[in-house]
Design a protein around this motif. Sequence first.
Motif, PDB file in Angstrom:
ATOM      1  N   ALA A 228      -4.978   4.082  -9.656  1.00  0.00           N
ATOM      2  CA  ALA A 228      -5.260   2.965 -10.559  1.00  0.00           C
ATOM      3  C   ALA A 228      -4.904   3.358 -11.984  1.00  0.00           C
ATOM      4  CB  ALA A 228      -6.726   2.567 -10.475  1.00  0.00           C
ATOM      5  N   GLY A 229      -5.064   4.650 -12.311  1.00  0.00           N
ATOM      6  CA  GLY A 229      -4.643   5.134 -13.614  1.00  0.00           C
ATOM      7  C   GLY A 229      -3.134   5.043 -13.785  1.00  0.00           C
ATOM      8  N   GLY A 230      -2.397   5.206 -12.686  1.00  0.00           N
ATOM      9  CA  GLY A 230      -0.949   5.021 -12.722  1.00  0.00           C
ATOM     10  C   GLY A 230      -0.586   3.564 -12.932  1.00  0.00           C
ATOM     11  N   ALA A 231      -1.367   2.682 -12.314  1.00  0.00           N
ATOM     12  CA  ALA A 231      -1.163   1.247 -12.533  1.00  0.00           C
ATOM     13  C   ALA A 231      -1.398   0.890 -13.994  1.00  0.00           C
ATOM     14  CB  ALA A 231      -2.108   0.451 -11.635  1.00  0.00           C
ATOM     15  N   LEU A 232      -2.467   1.440 -14.572  1.00  0.00           N
ATOM     16  CA  LEU A 232      -2.783   1.156 -15.968  1.00  0.00           C
ATOM     17  C   LEU A 232      -1.757   1.776 -16.907  1.00  0.00           C
ATOM     18  CD1 LEU A 232      -6.643   1.603 -15.735  1.00  0.00           C
ATOM     19  CD2 LEU A 232      -5.428  -0.536 -16.208  1.00  0.00           C
ATOM     20  N   SER A 233      -1.247   2.957 -16.560  1.00  0.00           N
ATOM     21  CA  SER A 233      -0.197   3.571 -17.359  1.00  0.00           C
ATOM     22  C   SER A 233       1.053   2.693 -17.329  1.00  0.00           C
ATOM     23  CB  SER A 233       0.120   4.968 -16.820  1.00  0.00           C
ATOM     24  OG  SER A 233       1.116   5.606 -17.589  1.00  0.00           O
ATOM     25  N   ILE A 270      -1.333   1.903  -8.147  1.00  0.00           N
ATOM     26  CA  ILE A 270      -1.918   0.838  -7.327  1.00  0.00           C
ATOM     27  C   ILE A 270      -1.908  -0.431  -8.169  1.00  0.00           C
ATOM     28  CG2 ILE A 270      -3.949   0.077  -6.030  1.00  0.00           C
ATOM     29  CD1 ILE A 270      -2.694   2.501  -4.795  1.00  0.00           C
ATOM     30  N   THR A 271      -0.800  -1.171  -8.091  1.00  0.00           N
ATOM     31  CA  THR A 271      -0.610  -2.290  -8.994  1.00  0.00           C
ATOM     32  C   THR A 271       0.026  -3.475  -8.259  1.00  0.00           C
ATOM     33  OG1 THR A 271       0.162  -2.859 -11.211  1.00  0.00           O
ATOM     34  CG2 THR A 271       1.669  -1.562  -9.826  1.00  0.00           C
ATOM     35  N   ASP A 272       0.364  -4.528  -9.020  1.00  0.00           N
ATOM     36  CA  ASP A 272       0.871  -5.779  -8.443  1.00  0.00           C
ATOM     37  C   ASP A 272      -0.098  -6.262  -7.372  1.00  0.00           C
ATOM     38  OD1 ASP A 272       2.508  -7.933  -8.103  1.00  0.00           O
ATOM     39  OD2 ASP A 272       4.199  -6.843  -7.237  1.00  0.00           O
ATOM     40  N   LEU A 443      -2.800 -10.398 -16.939  1.00  0.00           N
ATOM     41  CA  LEU A 443      -3.240  -9.319 -17.810  1.00  0.00           C
ATOM     42  C   LEU A 443      -3.215  -7.958 -17.118  1.00  0.00           C
ATOM     43  CD1 LEU A 443      -6.332 -11.081 -19.442  1.00  0.00           C
ATOM     44  CD2 LEU A 443      -4.231 -10.457 -20.627  1.00  0.00           C
ATOM     45  N   MET A 444      -3.303  -7.949 -15.796  1.00  0.00           N
ATOM     46  CA  MET A 444      -3.421  -6.694 -15.052  1.00  0.00           C
ATOM     47  C   MET A 444      -2.139  -6.267 -14.331  1.00  0.00           C
ATOM     48  SD  MET A 444      -6.427  -5.674 -15.743  1.00  0.00           S
ATOM     49  CE  MET A 444      -6.481  -4.276 -14.633  1.00  0.00           C
ATOM     50  N   ASN A 445      -1.071  -7.034 -14.435  1.00  0.00           N
ATOM     51  CA  ASN A 445       0.122  -6.747 -13.641  1.00  0.00           C
ATOM     52  C   ASN A 445       1.323  -6.439 -14.530  1.00  0.00           C
ATOM     53  OD1 ASN A 445       2.146  -6.567 -11.721  1.00  0.00           O
ATOM     54  ND2 ASN A 445       1.536  -8.409 -10.622  1.00  0.00           N
TER      55      ASN A 445
END
Length: 529
Positions: A228-233, A270-272, A443-445
């Motif tokens: 999730a930190g990779g997603a936020l990065s 962990i994104t999209d 906002l999260m993607n």
Amino acid sequence: MGIGAGAGVAAVGGLALSAQASSGATTSPATSELGSLAFDPDAHTELTTTVTDPAGAEHSVTYRFWKAITYVAKPVDEKYQSLNVSVPVKIDGTAVDASNAPILFANSVGGYMPSSVADATGIGGGGSGGPMGGGGAPSPAPSASNATGDTNPTGGALNTNQLLALAAGYVVVEPGARGRTLKNSAGEYYGVAPAAIVDLKAAVRYVRANKGRIPGNTDRIVSAGTSAGGALSSLLGASGDSPVYASYLKEIGAADASDAIFATGAWCPITDLEHADGSYEWNWGTNATSAGTAVDQTVSKELRAQFAEYQASLKLKGLSGFGRLTARNYDEYLVRQYLEPSATTFLAALSDSARTTYLAANTFITWKNGKASFTWADFLTHVGARKKNVPSFDAFDLSTGENNEFGAGTTLARHFTAYGQKNDTTGLTDKRLDSDIPELLRLMNPMYHLVDKPNSGRSKHWWIRLGAKDSDTSLTVSANLAAAAHGLGDDVSHLYYWDQGHGANTDPGDFIAWIEKVTGYKAGREDAK
């Protein structure tokens, strides 16, 4: 080596270390202008740590450490909305000046859980999150020389990067951030979406607002995160200076500065999330669970169809001139662009006897002329059990961490896809998503900022890594991220680690060298690109 600051080069594991002077005086904002957000250059302690480089050599690093600095003027929770700063001053007895060095901005978020640096006693000690759906404490940080394998998202992989960055003469900033499980006395969840990305943006703004006060080049911030930190990065890199976050940043008193970053490092992002169920089923839908049972194939096929439609809508072209990526050819693309090269690199590095043994145990691989080849179907069999059930992210029973990430008020978890809402098993009578969900998804993607509304303030340099056996997510997620950035003309370094799982980081030294390359921070040079 006995050289003083302002000249010369030291070496750590083949990495050039700059022992250079600042590029000149930099005007710092007046303390009165920044108010409570003024960085105090004197409020540090001096610590010494030992860093093991990728070649196995140990190096002594003395650094200044600023602990738990609140980075917003109106914090919701200072325990999480604070950051640590580490600045090297001596490496193996050689004085170094990091005034103009790149800044590694390393978050320790895992599972979209809260991450705090308040109890850290030095670099790499921050982070209190965990893997999505998991419990337990983060794994201890491995030395850089053995930073391989399936490391915890909030532990070894990132800590290795932070330590190596410090030993390379870089400044390291470790921000905390609110997360999905935080709840106040009224029972309200105050760390759910979009809190984490808003906090990280606010932390970047704090660093930029304190240009000339915080050591390092604030125009050369490189983010890093895992899971999730990779997603936020990734999101931090994609959404730099996007106005869609303005009201959220104002609400917490973020500094009036840019939140754009220079380069992005993302491990197994962990994104999209709104398309994650479909992509997961396209990738792992036919793989059995660890119990040896197949998931509901009706649901799996419906989700695979959703992925096909979504992938077609993206109109992305693969790297290396592959052409348009679709659900029909994505398996071929993954095998050709990532998996076979990954296996080839792995096998080529083995001794002849070890390679022979490995190939004997993995007969699905054809090894010819120094290259590995195999089919997608055989690769799926090689990976084995899938990690998650179906749906993997927006569960019908609202049981996943992602459901919690989209909670609101006193509501613990909510659906964030129409499919999940329609098939809810918790007794919800409303089959329509809550009206605020579409905005939260944007906002999260990071894909919103790369494909839907390409953002000019985005990072132009991308380092993306994933374990080939990582069934916490689909292999298409990071590949789409890379293809989207590449399609915009950005510099993209993306590869998969053969036989590695979630959170792997097998080339940390290469990441540090990549930072040197893209930032232009060369040993003995004071300029940057």
